[in-house]
Each structure stands twice: as structure tokens, then as C-alpha cells.
Design a protein around this motif. Structure first.
Motif, short mmCIF file in Angstrom:
data_model
loop_
_atom_site.label_atom_id
_atom_site.label_comp_id
_atom_site.label_asym_id
_atom_site.label_seq_id
_atom_site.Cartn_x
_atom_site.Cartn_y
_atom_site.Cartn_z
N TYR A 61 0.72 -1.17 -0.12
CA TYR A 61 -0.10 0.16 0.28
C TYR A 61 0.92 1.54 -0.22
O TYR A 61 0.96 2.06 -0.73
CB TYR A 61 -0.82 0.14 1.37
N CYS A 62 1.71 1.28 0.95
CA CYS A 62 2.58 2.61 1.03
C CYS A 62 3.28 2.63 0.13
O CYS A 62 3.41 3.62 -0.73
CB CYS A 62 3.35 2.46 2.59
N LEU A 63 3.98 1.72 -0.66
CA LEU A 63 5.10 1.63 -1.53
C LEU A 63 4.60 1.98 -3.03
O LEU A 63 4.88 2.61 -3.96
CB LEU A 63 6.09 -0.26 -1.80
N HIS A 64 3.50 1.90 -3.71
CA HIS A 64 2.59 2.47 -4.40
C HIS A 64 2.46 3.69 -4.36
O HIS A 64 2.47 4.40 -5.45
CB HIS A 64 1.30 1.38 -4.69
N MET A 65 1.60 3.60 -3.20
CA MET A 65 1.81 5.27 -2.98
C MET A 65 2.43 6.00 -3.02
O MET A 65 2.61 7.07 -3.33
CB MET A 65 1.53 6.00 -1.51
N HIS A 66 3.74 5.87 -2.03
CA HIS A 66 5.08 6.28 -2.17
C HIS A 66 5.75 6.44 -3.78
O HIS A 66 6.33 7.47 -3.77
CB HIS A 66 6.53 6.54 -1.41
N THR A 67 5.32 5.29 -4.96
CA THR A 67 7.00 5.50 -5.92
C THR A 67 5.42 6.06 -6.42
O THR A 67 6.22 7.20 -7.76
CB THR A 67 6.32 4.17 -6.39
#
Length: 161
Positions: A61-67
Motif C-alpha cells: 500500500y505505502c510502496l504504491h503510494m510513495h512510488t
């Protein structure tokens, strides 16, 4: 919840609580802490730290958001692909970024070996005390966000900000 024991991965199969609704004071405090941690840090470095911690914590979830945030801020695809292997792709990152990524690794995996003196010294050589404190705070916030997202079953691609 079902567990795939062959890969030791866990898949959420039922909705879980909405942290922001269920603990609004804690959620607002975390949002404020996150905003304070970012102050004065280069936005590109903020995203690199958040991406790296999210890799290590397996937080899709956070990886998708921050990339996505990094792309919107102009980050190159090459560098985004290399964050996961930053030690082997040193030439993609500045010494300052490498020091922050090493500190991110140590703090995110703190149970493994703490924060070794050499990792801390490397970061302290690249950042003044205020900046270093901000980087430390940022690493703490993304680790907290990762744990909230993983615990509450956030699904990658459903950025709810």
C-alpha cells in the motif's frame, strides 16, 4: 485471514478497521508527526526513504503510494527501480541519499543489529543535527504508517488520502 505456508505470506481476506475513523486522535497525531518530520527535507529524499522502508516492511500500500508520489515529483523510473537494491546500484544515488538509505535500513530492521555506529556516523557526516533529527523522525513515521497499513489490511492502489 488465510496464510500461504509455502511462502510464509499472509493475505487479508476480510475488511479490517479504518484506523482514521476508529482512532481519530491517534491518526491526526500521526499525520501531524509525519508533516513535522518532512519539514526541511528534500522531497525527493523523503520519497526515497519512504519507498525503502516500505520495501523492507513489505507494505505494498505505502510502496504504491510513495512510488507514485515520487513520479509526480519528477523522480526517474531508473532510480525508483534501484531503491530496492541501492547498495548494488550506488551510482544512482548521492552520498547523502546513500547515508539516509543506510540509516533507513538500520532503523527499519532495528531488531537485527540496532543502528550501528558506522551507519549513524555516515548519516551524521551528511546531515546537520536538525536535518538528521528530521530524517530520524521521517523514518519513524513511515515505519509507523507501514505497520498501520499492514495491520489494517490496506490494499495497494487504493490511496485514500
Amino acid at each position: 485471514m488465510t496464510t500461504n505456508t509455502s511462502t510464509n505470506s499472509t493475505h487479508v481476506t476480510a475488511p479490517r478497521l479504518d484506523f482514521g475513523t476508529s482512532a481519530p486522535k491517534a491518526f491526526r497525531a500521526l499525520v501531524a508527526f509525519d508533516a513535522a518530520a518532512r519539514e526541511g527535507i528534500d522531497p525527493a529524499l523523503v520519497e526515497l526513504i519512504q519507498i525503502r522502508s516500505s520495501h523492507l516492511n513489505h507494505c505494498a500500500y505505502c510502496l504504491h503510494m510513495h512510488t507514485n508520489d515520487a513520479r509526480k515529483a519528477g523522480e526517474s523510473e531508473d532510480r525508483l527501480h534501484m531503491v530496492a537494491v541501492w547498495r548494488e546500484a550506488r551510482h544512482f544515488f548521492t552520498e547523502r541519499e546513500r547515508a539516509a538509505l543506510a540509516l533507513t535500513d538500520a532503523m527499519t530492521l532495528i531488531a537485527d543489529a540496532g543502528v550501528p555506529d558506522d551507519v549513524y556516523a555516515r548519516a551524521a557526516a551528511q546531515f546537520d543535527e536538525r536535518e538528521l533529527a528530521q530524517v530520524l523522525a521521517l523514518i519513524c513515521t513511515i515505519n509507523t504508517w507501514n505497520r498501520v497499513a499492514l495491520s489494517t489490511g490496506k490494499v495497494a492502489g487504493t490511496d485514500e488520502r
